[in-house]
Motif scaffolding. Sequence first.
Motif, short mmCIF file in Angstrom:
data_model
loop_
_atom_site.label_atom_id
_atom_site.label_comp_id
_atom_site.label_asym_id
_atom_site.label_seq_id
_atom_site.Cartn_x
_atom_site.Cartn_y
_atom_site.Cartn_z
N GLU A 43 0.88 -1.19 0.04
CA GLU A 43 0.00 -0.01 0.01
C GLU A 43 0.78 1.22 -0.08
OE1 GLU A 43 -3.17 -0.57 -0.35
OE2 GLU A 43 -2.65 -2.67 -0.22
N GLY A 44 2.16 1.33 0.45
CA GLY A 44 2.93 2.27 0.49
C GLY A 44 2.47 3.08 1.67
N TRP A 45 2.06 2.93 2.62
CA TRP A 45 1.46 3.63 3.90
C TRP A 45 2.96 3.98 4.33
CZ3 TRP A 45 -2.95 0.19 5.40
CH2 TRP A 45 -3.95 0.38 4.61
N ASP A 46 2.77 4.99 5.31
CA ASP A 46 3.92 5.13 6.49
C ASP A 46 3.74 3.96 7.58
OD1 ASP A 46 2.40 6.21 8.56
OD2 ASP A 46 2.09 8.07 7.36
N TRP A 47 4.88 4.17 8.29
CA TRP A 47 4.85 2.97 9.17
C TRP A 47 3.92 3.12 10.37
CZ3 TRP A 47 7.52 -1.08 8.18
CH2 TRP A 47 8.48 -1.19 7.20
N GLY A 48 3.63 4.34 10.79
CA GLY A 48 2.52 4.57 11.64
C GLY A 48 1.34 3.92 11.26
N ASP A 49 0.64 4.04 9.94
CA ASP A 49 -0.58 3.71 9.54
C ASP A 49 -0.45 2.10 9.34
OD1 ASP A 49 -1.59 6.25 9.52
OD2 ASP A 49 -1.02 6.45 7.34
N CYS A 50 0.89 1.77 9.24
CA CYS A 50 0.94 0.29 8.75
C CYS A 50 0.86 -0.47 10.20
CB CYS A 50 2.41 -0.09 8.27
SG CYS A 50 2.56 0.62 6.67
N LEU A 51 1.59 0.24 11.22
CA LEU A 51 1.28 -0.57 12.44
C LEU A 51 -0.28 -0.48 12.95
CD1 LEU A 51 4.62 0.26 14.08
CD2 LEU A 51 4.08 -1.74 13.24
N TRP A 52 -0.87 0.71 12.63
CA TRP A 52 -2.23 0.73 13.33
C TRP A 52 -3.15 -0.16 12.55
CZ3 TRP A 52 -5.31 2.64 16.63
CH2 TRP A 52 -6.50 2.88 16.71
N MET A 53 -3.19 -0.20 11.39
CA MET A 53 -3.65 -1.35 10.48
C MET A 53 -3.61 -2.80 11.11
SD MET A 53 -5.93 -1.29 8.43
CE MET A 53 -6.87 -2.74 7.26
N VAL A 54 -2.28 -3.00 11.19
CA VAL A 54 -1.99 -4.38 11.86
C VAL A 54 -2.94 -4.52 13.21
CG1 VAL A 54 -0.11 -5.90 12.62
CG2 VAL A 54 0.14 -4.79 10.63
N LEU A 55 -2.68 -3.56 14.29
CA LEU A 55 -3.28 -3.91 15.53
C LEU A 55 -4.76 -3.62 15.50
CD1 LEU A 55 -1.05 -1.25 17.29
CD2 LEU A 55 -0.89 -3.73 17.57
N ILE A 56 -5.35 -2.98 14.62
CA ILE A 56 -6.80 -3.02 14.60
C ILE A 56 -7.32 -4.23 13.99
CG2 ILE A 56 -7.10 -0.66 14.68
CD1 ILE A 56 -7.87 -0.65 11.92
N THR A 57 -6.15 -4.96 13.05
CA THR A 57 -6.98 -6.20 12.19
C THR A 57 -6.63 -7.29 13.38
OG1 THR A 57 -6.02 -5.33 10.34
CG2 THR A 57 -6.34 -7.71 10.59
N ILE A 58 -5.84 -7.44 14.09
CA ILE A 58 -5.24 -8.63 15.30
C ILE A 58 -6.47 -8.40 16.27
CG2 ILE A 58 -3.86 -9.52 16.93
CD1 ILE A 58 -1.50 -8.69 14.85
N SER A 59 -6.69 -7.14 16.80
CA SER A 59 -7.42 -7.29 17.89
C SER A 59 -8.87 -7.23 17.34
CB SER A 59 -7.23 -5.91 18.61
OG SER A 59 -7.55 -4.76 17.74
N THR A 60 -9.22 -7.28 16.22
CA THR A 60 -10.55 -7.14 15.50
C THR A 60 -11.44 -6.11 16.26
OG1 THR A 60 -11.50 -8.70 17.48
CG2 THR A 60 -10.56 -9.80 15.61
#
Length: 355
Positions: A43-60
Amino acid sequence: MTQGSRRRTSRRQLKLLAAPWRGPFSALSAVILIGAIGYRLTEGWDWGDCLWMVLITISTIGYGEVETLSPAGRLVTVLIVVGGLIVVQLAIQRVLGLKDAGYFRRLQEFRIHRMLESLHDHVILCGYGRIGQEIAAQLQRDQIPLVVIETDPDRRDVAEANGLQVLQADATLDETLLDAGLERCQSLVAALPGDASNLYVTLSARGLNPSCRLIARANSDEAATKLRLAGATVVVSPYVAGGRVMAASALRPLALNFMELLAGSDFEIEEFQLSRDPLHLMDIRGRSLAELELGRRSGALVLAIRDRSELIANPGGETQLAPGQLLIVLGSKPQLKRFQDLLGEAVDSIETMAG
């Protein structure tokens, strides 16, 4: 075992307690890192957006996507969800396995060991049977710091339910006594059911701490003799003590009631052993109680003076102090401390009779 070696042992125990959690945390960290890299590449996002997306995905939690995902980004999301489910499942299995393996019991014991490292002037009670429970209850009423050593799991649970700090270990081992703070305690009570066990505890404790006050239980006269030879300060037979209490109840009920009343108060009876060295008694030798004004200046009451085999009860003001005398004094802890300060270096030793 030295203080340094105990610290190294404590660090090793801490590492062992942390070891079971390294796998799940490492797997979770790997999923988060790989997922963030996946979003960064697709997606080419910055690292903050990438980590945020991972966290909300794992935590559902599902707050919503940072931006509309590409097909490759959706594939990364699917892989993160699958990886997160696997990690959570592994973590749950690990927690259940740790509970069955007694991990949380070891964690509690480690916490107790850390607490004991900072404990001073406490009492160590070896054995939490019927006699041990009575001893512990009395010490708790007097708010004396107490550590119980017990091997039986059921008795350990009872002691913990009563708010006591318990080491589930063999009291006859030197390492156990050192873990309980023998080097820093004020006294140790050996109340195990077997005479041989109490003898082992007494021998070990006297060797590790020659100045410690040791109170041992004996079930026979022969055991009492051996315990005294082993270094016990006081040897108590439950049967003899029980018989004496019953006899005192019949012959001297008022005296017995006084001792029971004293046990539930802030007052104590202490024995002040005067030195036999005349140089230490230069300030008080040959002077009477009235001249020294010990009672008025301290607030404590001299109940009796034992001079060799003679006992002077309720001594008058004209009674003179001499080397080697034993003063039996009643008072609160502050009063007894002032009494001790007034005598100064004339006091050779102090023993508490009741409190």
